[in-house]
Design an enzyme around this catalytic site. Structure first.
Site, PDB file in Angstrom:
ATOM      1  N   LYS A   1      40.673  92.391  44.818  1.00 40.93           N
ATOM      2  CA  LYS A   1      39.669  93.442  44.938  1.00 40.93           C
ATOM      3  C   LYS A   1      38.725  93.315  46.344  1.00 40.93           C
ATOM      4  O   LYS A   1      38.628  94.598  47.148  1.00 40.93           O
ATOM      5  CB  LYS A   1      38.484  93.358  43.594  1.00 40.93           C
ATOM      6  CG  LYS A   1      37.749  94.490  44.058  1.00 40.93           C
ATOM      7  CD  LYS A   1      36.447  94.557  42.513  1.00 40.93           C
ATOM      8  CE  LYS A   1      35.641  93.210  42.390  1.00 40.93           C
ATOM      9  NZ  LYS A   1      34.262  93.755  42.906  1.00 40.93           N
ATOM     10  N   ASN A   2      38.024  91.910  46.383  1.00 37.49           N
ATOM     11  CA  ASN A   2      37.357  91.827  47.425  1.00 37.49           C
ATOM     12  C   ASN A   2      37.330  91.530  48.857  1.00 37.49           C
ATOM     13  O   ASN A   2      36.392  92.121  50.067  1.00 37.49           O
ATOM     14  CB  ASN A   2      35.863  91.058  47.392  1.00 37.49           C
ATOM     15  CG  ASN A   2      35.292  90.997  46.326  1.00 37.49           C
ATOM     16  OD1 ASN A   2      35.201  92.207  45.878  1.00 37.49           O
ATOM     17  ND2 ASN A   2      34.603  90.257  45.658  1.00 37.49           N
TER      18      ASN A   2
ATOM     19  N   CYS B   1      27.455  96.008  40.428  1.00 34.27           N
ATOM     20  CA  CYS B   1      26.787  95.988  38.880  1.00 34.27           C
ATOM     21  C   CYS B   1      25.709  95.729  38.533  1.00 34.27           C
ATOM     22  O   CYS B   1      25.237  95.331  39.945  1.00 34.27           O
ATOM     23  CB  CYS B   1      27.387  94.560  38.991  1.00 34.27           C
ATOM     24  SG  CYS B   1      29.870  94.538  38.239  1.00 34.27           S
TER      25      CYS B   1
ATOM     26  N   ARG C   1      20.283  94.364  45.105  1.00 34.54           N
ATOM     27  CA  ARG C   1      21.276  94.690  45.918  1.00 34.54           C
ATOM     28  C   ARG C   1      20.530  95.945  46.608  1.00 34.54           C
ATOM     29  O   ARG C   1      21.376  96.924  47.477  1.00 34.54           O
ATOM     30  CB  ARG C   1      22.367  95.903  45.284  1.00 34.54           C
ATOM     31  CG  ARG C   1      23.007  94.456  44.106  1.00 34.54           C
ATOM     32  CD  ARG C   1      24.256  94.159  43.672  1.00 34.54           C
ATOM     33  NE  ARG C   1      24.791  94.042  44.178  1.00 34.54           N
ATOM     34  CZ  ARG C   1      26.544  93.920  44.012  1.00 34.54           C
ATOM     35  NH1 ARG C   1      26.869  94.727  43.185  1.00 34.54           N
ATOM     36  NH2 ARG C   1      27.359  93.683  44.998  1.00 34.54           N
TER      37      ARG C   1
ATOM     38  N   ASP D   1      19.041  96.369  53.568  1.00 30.71           N
ATOM     39  CA  ASP D   1      18.144  96.000  54.562  1.00 30.71           C
ATOM     40  C   ASP D   1      18.684  95.477  55.724  1.00 30.71           C
ATOM     41  O   ASP D   1      18.946  95.692  57.056  1.00 30.71           O
ATOM     42  CB  ASP D   1      16.928  95.337  54.177  1.00 30.71           C
ATOM     43  CG  ASP D   1      17.498  94.146  54.023  1.00 30.71           C
ATOM     44  OD1 ASP D   1      18.282  93.912  52.810  1.00 30.71           O
ATOM     45  OD2 ASP D   1      16.188  92.643  53.651  1.00 30.71           O
TER      46      ASP D   1
ATOM     47  N   ASP E   1      30.618  84.242  42.053  1.00 31.54           N
ATOM     48  CA  ASP E   1      31.828  85.441  41.146  1.00 31.54           C
ATOM     49  C   ASP E   1      32.185  85.026  40.109  1.00 31.54           C
ATOM     50  O   ASP E   1      32.586  85.601  39.326  1.00 31.54           O
ATOM     51  CB  ASP E   1      32.053  86.035  42.718  1.00 31.54           C
ATOM     52  CG  ASP E   1      31.832  87.628  42.663  1.00 31.54           C
ATOM     53  OD1 ASP E   1      32.611  88.197  43.236  1.00 31.54           O
ATOM     54  OD2 ASP E   1      30.627  87.579  42.464  1.00 31.54           O
TER      55      ASP E   1
ATOM     56  N   ARG F   1      37.439  97.677  37.075  1.00 28.80           N
ATOM     57  CA  ARG F   1      36.829  97.636  37.906  1.00 28.80           C
ATOM     58  C   ARG F   1      36.954  96.656  39.339  1.00 28.80           C
ATOM     59  O   ARG F   1      37.546  96.659  39.839  1.00 28.80           O
ATOM     60  CB  ARG F   1      35.197  97.346  38.308  1.00 28.80           C
ATOM     61  CG  ARG F   1      34.447  97.998  37.614  1.00 28.80           C
ATOM     62  CD  ARG F   1      32.863  98.286  37.461  1.00 28.80           C
ATOM     63  NE  ARG F   1      32.901  98.149  39.326  1.00 28.80           N
ATOM     64  CZ  ARG F   1      31.136  98.283  39.274  1.00 28.80           C
ATOM     65  NH1 ARG F   1      30.246  98.699  38.842  1.00 28.80           N
ATOM     66  NH2 ARG F   1      31.145  98.034  41.035  1.00 28.80           N
TER      67      ARG F   1
HETATM   68  C1  EPZ Z   1      29.758  90.647  47.677  1.00 30.07           C
HETATM   69  O1  EPZ Z   1      28.929  91.419  47.484  1.00 30.07           O
HETATM   70  C2  EPZ Z   1      30.542  91.411  46.532  1.00 30.07           C
HETATM   71  N1  EPZ Z   1      31.534  92.468  46.558  1.00 30.07           N
HETATM   72  C3  EPZ Z   1      30.928  90.473  45.631  1.00 30.07           C
HETATM   73  O2  EPZ Z   1      31.525  90.624  44.391  1.00 30.07           O
HETATM   74  C4  EPZ Z   1      29.971  89.351  45.914  1.00 30.07           C
HETATM   75  O3  EPZ Z   1      28.984  88.951  44.878  1.00 30.07           O
HETATM   76  C5  EPZ Z   1      29.060  89.148  46.747  1.00 30.07           C
HETATM   77  O4  EPZ Z   1      30.111  89.692  48.095  1.00 30.07           O
HETATM   78  C6  EPZ Z   1      28.747  87.921  47.435  1.00 30.07           C
HETATM   79  O5  EPZ Z   1      29.854  86.601  47.968  1.00 30.07           O
HETATM   80  C7  EPZ Z   1      32.484  93.028  47.274  1.00 30.07           C
HETATM   81  O6  EPZ Z   1      32.498  92.560  48.126  1.00 30.07           O
HETATM   82  C8  EPZ Z   1      32.501  94.230  46.966  1.00 30.07           C
HETATM   83  P1  EPZ Z   1      26.115  90.064  49.798  1.00 30.07           P
HETATM   84  P2  EPZ Z   1      27.557  92.235  48.322  1.00 30.07           P
HETATM   85  O7  EPZ Z   1      25.707  90.927  50.642  1.00 30.07           O
HETATM   86  O8  EPZ Z   1      28.537  92.804  50.360  1.00 30.07           O
HETATM   87  C9  EPZ Z   1      21.022  90.252  49.207  1.00 30.07           C
HETATM   88  C10 EPZ Z   1      31.772  90.597  42.234  1.00 30.07           C
HETATM   89  O9  EPZ Z   1      31.531  90.715  40.905  1.00 30.07           O
HETATM   90  N2  EPZ Z   1      20.935  90.974  50.394  1.00 30.07           N
HETATM   91  O10 EPZ Z   1      26.946  89.004  50.036  1.00 30.07           O
HETATM   92  O11 EPZ Z   1      27.069  93.332  48.005  1.00 30.07           O
HETATM   93  C11 EPZ Z   1      21.783  90.678  48.092  1.00 30.07           C
HETATM   94  O12 EPZ Z   1      20.784  91.382  47.172  1.00 30.07           O
HETATM   95  C12 EPZ Z   1      30.752  90.878  43.215  1.00 30.07           C
HETATM   96  O13 EPZ Z   1      33.563  90.834  42.287  1.00 30.07           O
HETATM   97  C13 EPZ Z   1      20.298  91.978  51.002  1.00 30.07           C
HETATM   98  O14 EPZ Z   1      18.919  91.488  50.459  1.00 30.07           O
HETATM   99  O15 EPZ Z   1      26.871  90.909  48.678  1.00 30.07           O
HETATM  100  C14 EPZ Z   1      21.948  89.397  47.515  1.00 30.07           C
HETATM  101  O16 EPZ Z   1      20.694  89.173  46.910  1.00 30.07           O
HETATM  102  C15 EPZ Z   1      29.838  91.347  42.333  1.00 30.07           C
HETATM  103  N3  EPZ Z   1      20.239  92.544  52.006  1.00 30.07           N
HETATM  104  C16 EPZ Z   1      22.589  88.528  48.753  1.00 30.07           C
HETATM  105  O17 EPZ Z   1      22.278  89.500  49.621  1.00 30.07           O
HETATM  106  C17 EPZ Z   1      21.305  93.364  52.552  1.00 30.07           C
HETATM  107  O18 EPZ Z   1      21.126  94.012  53.337  1.00 30.07           O
HETATM  108  C18 EPZ Z   1      23.975  88.215  48.342  1.00 30.07           C
HETATM  109  O19 EPZ Z   1      24.944  89.803  49.041  1.00 30.07           O
HETATM  110  C19 EPZ Z   1      22.488  93.037  51.445  1.00 30.07           C
HETATM  111  C20 EPZ Z   1      22.318  91.936  50.833  1.00 30.07           C
END
Ligand code: EPZ
Length: 418
Positions: free
Chosen positions: A22-23, A116, A121, A124, A304, A396
């Site tokens: 998926k990812n 989710c 999320r 920024d 995850d 999903r």
């Molecule tokens: C991706 O989400 C994955 N989703 C998530 O999988 C996965 O948990 C995550 O990466 C971490 O590996 C997809 O690929 C569709 P991040 P993403 O930006 O990109 C903070 C699943 O179950 N952050 O690395 O949203 C954020 O709040 C899903 O398959 C900011 O603060 O993850 C989080 O605490 C869940 N500002 C941390 O970084 C931003 O602009 C990691 O988020 C972006 C993120």
């Protein structure tokens, strides 16, 4: 709302093929918008996040169709239209349309993404990267972005955000000249996107490291790509066999990417063998506790897999501590596992899990995708029946969890709940 009825206590034996990731596929679907012509993604999983993403691609002019397990995306013409909340909130990955539309059409108007409920999320880091590359971004009720990317930008990520890294890659792909990204995410799904963009004609150096150099091109070609196995689905099924007992072969090509999960499981007594065709896992005796596990960006222990490992730790011998450092609200599954007799205490971002010999079936409710998978694992290992509400979360990310676990000898079926 469909629920899942699980009759627990049966060992999981046999072999199954792990679905496409998926990812990995969601960013490739966004990247296809950059490529005038038809991109083909074979081994694409049939999950609701892919359907939601396909709908968004069609709204901006792409034509999406299936040929068996291959998703075909014809992005000959792309015309940005305002993407509405009811569509963008269906998946977190909708935010990747920002980078793709800016890269292709230099403008994008869209509502905020979904995803989710595992934290606030924010986006920024995405917006900071786009502004650093010369785009103007207005944050109002919706997002408005436009401009022409500037060459020579240095973008520094204060956190290795997977999505923000992917958005920066999608935008830099069509910027003539060099863009340098520092402190990027190194997840396999980021590396898959880099190699996909290289095939399309983008020059990328540093793949798999924290720093990427991208030389974009205005002339990019469509790509035929094979979607890699889903490492989190493989990890979920591996943990399910350990929790429920049994012995199974998981056909996949993501063994290496699971090192941070396999290591502590082996230390707890799990029999896990890496084979050319995938992973063989045997439960053997009851596992000992997993000591102390902290979720971290790749190559650390994956967030995850945290909920699924919590369900396993609930029936290990001894006390396991799980610390969630990536998302600020991803321990909610503990409350549902406690309804099944698990002994779990939450302390800030830590779950202290005292293993019990067996969980007991109960009526439980999922609140997110991986939490739902964790409750299926709990139900498979428990004594008696578990009724899981919120099955739609599973759809999903898991193509057909009933098909897969039934093939391994489990007894579970869908039922309509009131
Ligand atoms: C991706 O989400 C994955 N989703 C998530 O999988 C996965 O948990 C995550 O990466 C971490 O590996 C997809 O690929 C569709 P991040 P993403 O930006 O990109 C903070 C699943 O179950 N952050 O690395 O949203 C954020 O709040 C899903 O398959 C900011 O603060 O993850 C989080 O605490 C869940 N500002 C941390 O970084 C931003 O602009 C990691 O988020 C972006 C993120």
């Amino acid at each position: 709302m469909a629920s899942l009825l699980i009759s627990g206590g049966r060992p999981l034996c046999g072999e199954i093929k792990i679905q496409g990731s998926k990812n990995a596929v969601l960013p490739l679907m966004a990247a296809a918008l950059l490529l005038p012509g038809t991109t083909r993604l074979s081994g694409c999983p049939r999950i609701s996040d892919v359907a939601a993403m396909a709908e968004l691609l069609e709204q901006v002019g792409a034509r999406v169709s299936w040929e068996e397990d291959t998703l075909c995306i014809d992005a000959a013409t792309v015309h940005p239209i305002p993407l509405k909340q009811e569509d963008t909130r269906k998946t977190r990955a909708s935010i990747l349309l920002l980078g793709a539309l800016l890269g292709r059409t230099q403008c994008c108007e869209m509502a905020y993404p979904g995803g989710c409920a595992i934290g606030s999320r924010p986006i920024d880091l995405h917006l900071k990267a786009l502004r650093g590359m010369g785009y103007t971004v207005w944050e109002r009720e919706e997002l408005f972005c436009e401009g022409k990317g500037i060459a020579g930008a240095d973008i520094y990520f204060t956190f290795p955000s997977v999505g923000a890294t992917q958005n920066a890659l999608l935008t830099a792909a069509t910027i003539q000249g060099e863009t340098r990204l520092h402190g990027v995410a190194r997840e396999p799904e980021v590396q898959v996107l880099c190699r996909f963009l290289q095939k399309a004609g983008v020059r990328i150096d540093g793949i798999g490291t924290k720093n990427l150099k991208i030389k974009g091109s205005e002339v990019l070609m469509p790509v035929n790509e094979v979607v890699p196995s889903d490492r989190i689905v493989a990890g979920t099924y591996l943990v399910a066999v350990l929790a429920a007992g049994g012995n199974a072969l998981l056909h996949c090509d993501c063994v290496r990417e699971l090192a941070a999960l396999v290591k502590p499981l082996r230390a707890a007594g799990a029999k896990i063998f890496e084979l050319p065709e995938g992973i063989r896992v045997g439960a053997g005796e009851r596992l000992t506790a997993l000591d102390y596990l902290v979720t971290e960006p790749y190559p650390g222990f994956p967030t995850d897999m945290q909920s699924q490992v919590m369900a396993l730790a609930a029936v290990c011998e001894g006390t396991t501590i799980l610390e969630e450092r990536v998302f600020e609200a991803r321990l909610a599954t503990a409350a549902q596992l406690k309804r099944m007799g698990a002994k779990i205490y939450l302390e800030e971002n830590r779950a202290i899990i005292q293993g019990v010999s067996r969980l007991r079936g109960a009526a439980v409710e999922a609140g997110d995708l991986r939490g739902a998978a964790a409750l299926v694992i709990g139900g498979l290992s428990a004594e008696g029946e578990t009724l899981l509400a919120g099955y739609s979360y599973i759809l999903r990310g898991y193509e057909d969890i009933v098909r897969d676990f039934t093939a391994l000898g489990a007894e579970l079926r869908l039922t309509e709940s009131r």
